[in-house]
Motif scaffolding. Structure first.
Motif, mmCIF file in Angstrom:
data_model
loop_
_atom_site.group_PDB
_atom_site.id
_atom_site.type_symbol
_atom_site.label_atom_id
_atom_site.label_comp_id
_atom_site.label_asym_id
_atom_site.label_seq_id
_atom_site.Cartn_x
_atom_site.Cartn_y
_atom_site.Cartn_z
ATOM 1 N N SER B 5 0.756 -1.383 0.053
ATOM 2 C CA SER B 5 -0.089 -0.010 -0.042
ATOM 3 C C SER B 5 0.897 1.341 0.076
ATOM 4 O O SER B 5 1.954 1.176 0.379
ATOM 5 N N ARG B 7 0.475 5.808 0.197
ATOM 6 C CA ARG B 7 -0.187 6.733 0.811
ATOM 7 C C ARG B 7 0.021 7.940 -0.053
ATOM 8 O O ARG B 7 1.458 8.302 -0.135
ATOM 9 N N ARG B 11 -4.813 9.843 -0.207
ATOM 10 C CA ARG B 11 -5.342 8.928 -1.044
ATOM 11 C C ARG B 11 -4.563 7.620 -0.948
ATOM 12 O O ARG B 11 -3.342 7.729 -0.964
ATOM 13 N N LEU B 12 -5.254 6.500 -0.774
ATOM 14 C CA LEU B 12 -4.632 5.132 -0.328
ATOM 15 C C LEU B 12 -4.742 4.447 -1.643
ATOM 16 O O LEU B 12 -5.786 3.979 -2.051
ATOM 17 N N SER B 13 -3.458 3.893 -2.200
ATOM 18 C CA SER B 13 -3.228 3.070 -3.076
ATOM 19 C C SER B 13 -2.819 1.581 -2.857
ATOM 20 O O SER B 13 -1.952 1.412 -1.973
ATOM 21 N N ALA B 35 -8.067 -1.643 4.855
ATOM 22 C CA ALA B 35 -7.784 -0.351 4.143
ATOM 23 C C ALA B 35 -8.519 0.415 3.889
ATOM 24 O O ALA B 35 -8.647 1.848 3.882
ATOM 25 N N LEU B 36 -9.796 -0.219 3.740
ATOM 26 C CA LEU B 36 -11.180 0.539 3.478
ATOM 27 C C LEU B 36 -11.327 1.668 4.669
ATOM 28 O O LEU B 36 -11.999 2.802 4.378
ATOM 29 N N SER B 39 -8.825 5.197 4.763
ATOM 30 C CA SER B 39 -8.792 6.320 4.145
ATOM 31 C C SER B 39 -10.319 6.457 3.336
ATOM 32 O O SER B 39 -11.033 5.550 3.289
ATOM 33 N N ILE B 42 -9.778 5.482 -1.979
ATOM 34 C CA ILE B 42 -8.866 4.295 -2.474
ATOM 35 C C ILE B 42 -8.685 3.918 -3.836
ATOM 36 O O ILE B 42 -9.672 3.908 -4.432
ATOM 37 N N LYS B 72 -17.523 6.786 0.514
ATOM 38 C CA LYS B 72 -16.003 6.809 0.293
ATOM 39 C C LYS B 72 -15.976 6.521 -1.345
ATOM 40 O O LYS B 72 -16.826 5.845 -1.845
ATOM 41 N N LEU B 74 -13.701 4.225 -4.142
ATOM 42 C CA LEU B 74 -13.016 3.155 -4.426
ATOM 43 C C LEU B 74 -12.973 3.137 -6.083
ATOM 44 O O LEU B 74 -13.935 2.942 -6.777
#
Lengths: 714, 114
Positions: B5, B7, B11-13, B35-36, B39, B42, B72, B74
């Motif tokens: 992962s 950041r 924004r989390l990739s 992970a959800l 952030s 995502i 959120k 995704l």
């Protein structure tokens, strides 16, 4: 967590091999009766099931090839393509190819170039047979009669799938079913429904919650679509609506599915199965019907009620279920047991026999009458147990025999003779290990009989025999052993030619013309002997018949020949029923005990000290009998017995006398293998334990005979 | 199966690698849901996914649903050929609503269809 497909895959391989066997049998039956619909169906079913199952396991090569075979079979079944004689040969070759593909798959290998070209050649021939009618025509849909509204707009199959939660855990991936479905036709619309997905916290990632609504454009029939899902039949909710179904059917479908009605309706509209207006009509109709929403009938019931499936489909489905039930019933009658467990049991029974004998000995020594009585009662039970345990290893020879139908067919085609195989005594039982090892020698004898025994058609006709040759396989029990006969109605063995050949090869002296017939026939089992004037592909290379004899002797069996000129010959193989227990003859040498198989013992005589100045042979009624002194052979010390005895043993026509101290008589010996460190000791095959707990060695008579002959010559 | 992962401006990739199949589903679910929670935006880069089966698809759908429910975002990106094949089969491209880059052979057939 690990999901293991291995076991399912092994089952698949085992079942497929069984199906291929059925396929072969049916094809061979078709060869004699080409219009036997049941056999054609059986072949088709076998191909179809193999294709379906391979699809499940992603064995694409098998699916692709079997599909072509199935196409042709389908045409034959429909009567669109006549079944010609050459076609059966082709189909048999295809069967072999499928088997080969399975072997590759089982070994986890890709098929090699050779198999690939072979497959392509077969495919080309298949297409040739199919000719112009290469496409599978749609099954005619009978007009639907019952009321329920006009047909809906869709011209595709509508399939509703709701997989059970456990499919993933059972090692199935719904995706592979959809992919396979795609090979039957075109999936023109597919909607994935995640409505059943529970809240994140409760969702088990190893459960399946997805459902699918799809339209399939295909001209296969309903049974074939259903067959796609055969493996998950119990684990999924499947609804199939044929093209042109009526409003009412869709209405029922919507009612039967778990999702919200309006939402499903929208899906159907989206997939083109119905128009928005039709949906509206349906929903209104449903509201007025009211209760119908609550009823969730099983699919079969709905189908029957609607009269939507053609009667033949229902019948097919019913017969299929019946088949499955029959199969289960049959399975219930058999238990699959690992061979090791059986061997262990038989070992234990062997121990029991030995310790039983020990108890008997004690009782006799103590002269305890009541104990002896109990012991003899027990001994009888032990004997029954021993027989029962041995019988567990017994299998019928029929399966081995049936395999030869194919051999006979192929060979007779190859050498251009018309030969029929007659099988008798299929129910005769013998030890599994023996059955496994008898296949090769039998094949050779059969080939030999077809190649050399049965005459060409013209010769048969001129001799006034039926043009069609007959080869017979027979098996029966005889005095504690089994006899397997390979007989033909050919020309019989030619005494003069065999003698001439044997002289030429130096197997008999030039003047050896006074041999008995039986002795002459035995010559063909000598190494390097072959009488065929024409060396063919099959036999006649001079290897083989001696190998046959050696194979049979390795099973402690014998082979003899009966032959009548012009009428044919019979090869008779005699085998012991089992390899684990023998009737032996017990002898004492010094302080040790030795056993030889009883059936090899010809006679016993006392060694006359006055005449034994010739140490290496005696004169037995005018015949030179080589002697082998067991004590010297094994380098044993100990004093000589008061008098010595000669046990005349005989194996494969050779004779020798074993000089021993004491004769102890018959003895039932449970043979135990010797440890590996004794593997090099010549003349001993195993050991056995006497009732007293002492060990006796089992002598290997053929090796001792060779030794005796060598000594005499030296 | 491994998830890397990264950041970037909140924004989390996520970069799942290897098989998204039943064999790893039990580990994947908590990792993805976790992970959800970290952030609001995502990105799930699927370029290194070598195999996708029903359980994997299901997890992706679950994640999307949870993300939408929580307001959120995704986004799936970089669909690998294995992912594309499954999405194509199940008609899921539109369901997730993410742009997919078609591989050359699928592009040709898409053009042909259009």
């Amino acid at each position: 967590m690990s999901l293991d497909l291995g076991e399912a895959l092994q089952t698949f391989f085992a079942e497929s091999r069984g199906l291929l066997q059925d396929m072969e049998e049916s094809l061979l039956r078709l060869e004699s009766e080409s219009d036997d619909a049941e056999s054609i169906n059986a072949v088709f079913r076998a191909a179809h099931t193999i294709k379906g199952s391979s699809g499940m396991f992603g064995l694409d090569a098998i699916v692709a090839f079997t599909h072509k075979v199935e196409n042709l079979l389908d045409q034959v079944r429909n009567g669109a393509v006549p079944l010609k004689e050459g076609m059966i040969g082709l189909l048999l070759a295809c069967r072999d190819h499928i088997e080969r593909l399975l072997d590759f798959a089982a070994a986890g290998e890709e098929m090699d170039a050779d198999a690939r070209t072979h497959g392509e050649a077969l495919t080309a021939q298949l297409s040739q047979c199919l000719g112009k009618s290469a496409t599978v025509p749609a099954e005619a849909v009978s007009p639907l009669e019952s009321a329920g509204g006009r047909p809906m707009a869709g011209d595709t199959w509508h399939i509703s799938l709701r997989f059970g939660q456990d499919v993933l855990k059972n090692g199935m991936d719904p995706l592979s079913f959809l992919r396979y479905l795609g090979t039957l036709g075109e999936i023109c619309h597919l909607a994935t429904l995640a409505d059943a997905l529970p809240a994140a916290a409760e969702m088990d990632p190893e459960c399946c919650y997805l459902g699918f609504e799809l339209c399939l454009k295909s001209d296969v029939d309903k049974a074939r679509i259903e067959a796609v899902f055969e493996f998950v039949r119990d684990d999924c909710d499947l609804h199939i609506l044929p093209p042109g179904s009526k409003q009412a059917d869709y209405l029922r479908l919507i009612a039967a599915l778990p999702e919200d009605n309006a939402r499903l309706g929208e899906l159907l509209v989206a997939s083109g199965a119905m128009t928005a207006r039709e949906l509206e009509m349906i929903l209104t109709a449903q509201e007025s019907a009211g209760a119908s929403q609550a009823t969730q009938k099983p699919l079969g019931e709905i189908l029957v009620e609607r009269q939507i499936v053609q009667p033949e489909l229902v019948n097919a489905a019913l017969s299929k279920q019946k088949d499955a039930r029959n199969r289960q019933a049959q399975e219930a009658k058999f238990i699959r047991v690992h061979a090791d467990k059986l061997d262990h049991l038989i070992n234990l029974v062997g121990e029991l026999v030995i310790s039983g004998a020990g108890v008997g000995l004690q009782a006799a020594r103590n002269k305890d009458a009541t104990l002896m009585e109990s012991v003899s009662g027990m001994a009888r039970l032990v004997e029954d147990i021993r027989d029962g345990a041995m019988r567990l290893r017994m299998v019928e020879i029929g399966e081995t025999f049936n395999r030869f139908r194919r051999v006979v067919r192929d060979v007779s085609k190859e050498i251009g003779k018309d030969i029929e195989l007659v099988i008798e005594g299929e129910g005769t039982e013998l030890d599994k290990t023996v059955v496994d090892k008898i296949g090769d020698p039998l094949t050779h004898l059969m080939r030999n009989a077809m190649d050399h025994g049965i005459e060409p058609a013209e010769l048969r006709a001129s001799r006034g025999k039926p043009v069609k040759g007959t080869l017979k396989l027979n098996a029966y029990h005889e005095s504690g052993g089994i006899v397997i006969e390979v007989s033909d109605d050919g020309g019989g063995l030619n005494r003069e030619r065999i003698l001439a050949k044997a002289r030429e090869k130096g197997l008999i002296p030039d003047d050896g013309g006074n041999l008995s017939d039986a002795e002459v026939w035995k010559l063909i089992f000598e190494a390097g002997f072959s009488t065929a004037e024409q060396v063919s592909n099959l036999s006649g290379r001079g290897v083989g018949m001696d190998v046959v004899r050696r194979n049979i002797e390795a099973l402690r069996g014998t082979v003899d020949i009966e032959s009548h000129a012009g009428l044919g010959s019979i090869f008779r193989i005699r085998l012991p029923l089992t390899l684990a227990i023998i009737d032996g003859f017990l002898m004492g040498v010094g302080d040790g005990h030795y056993v030889v198989p009883l059936d090899m013992v010809q006679e016993c005589l006392e060694l006359d000290p006055a005449r034994s100045e010739q140490r290496d042979y005696i004169n037995l009624r005018g015949e030179v009998l080589p002697l082998l002194r067991v004590k010297e052979h094994f380098g044993l010390g100990g004093r000589a017995g008061r008098r010595e005895n000669v046990v005349v043993v005989n194996s494969a026509g050779r004779k020798a006398g074993l000089v021993v101290d004491e004769l102890k008589g018959e003895f039932q010996a449970v043979i135990k293998p010797l440890a590996a460190m004794f593997a090099k000791v010549r003349g001993v095959t195993g050991s056995t334990i006497l009732g007293s707990g002492e060990v006796a060695l089992v002598l290997e008579v053929p090796a001792l005979l060779t030794e005796a002959a060598r000594k005499l010559a030296a | 199966m491994e998830i890397r992962s990264e950041r970037n401006d909140g924004r989390l990739s996520l970069y799942p690698e290897g098989e998204m199949t039943i064999y790893h589903a039990a580990d994947l679910k908590p990792a993805l849901l976790d992970a959800l929670g970290q952030s609001d935006a995502i990105e799930l880069d699927l370029s290194a996914v070598s195999e996708l089966d029903t359980s994997g698809v299901q997890l992706l759908m679950l994640m999307k649903r949870e993300a939408v429910a929580a307001g959120k975002s995704l986004a799936l990106s970089g669909h690998s050929p294995a992912v594309l094949e499954v999405f194509e089969l199940l008609g899921l491209g539109g369901w997730f609503g993410d742009p997919q880059v078609l591989p050359p052979n699928l592009q040709a057939s898409a053009r042909g269809a259009a």
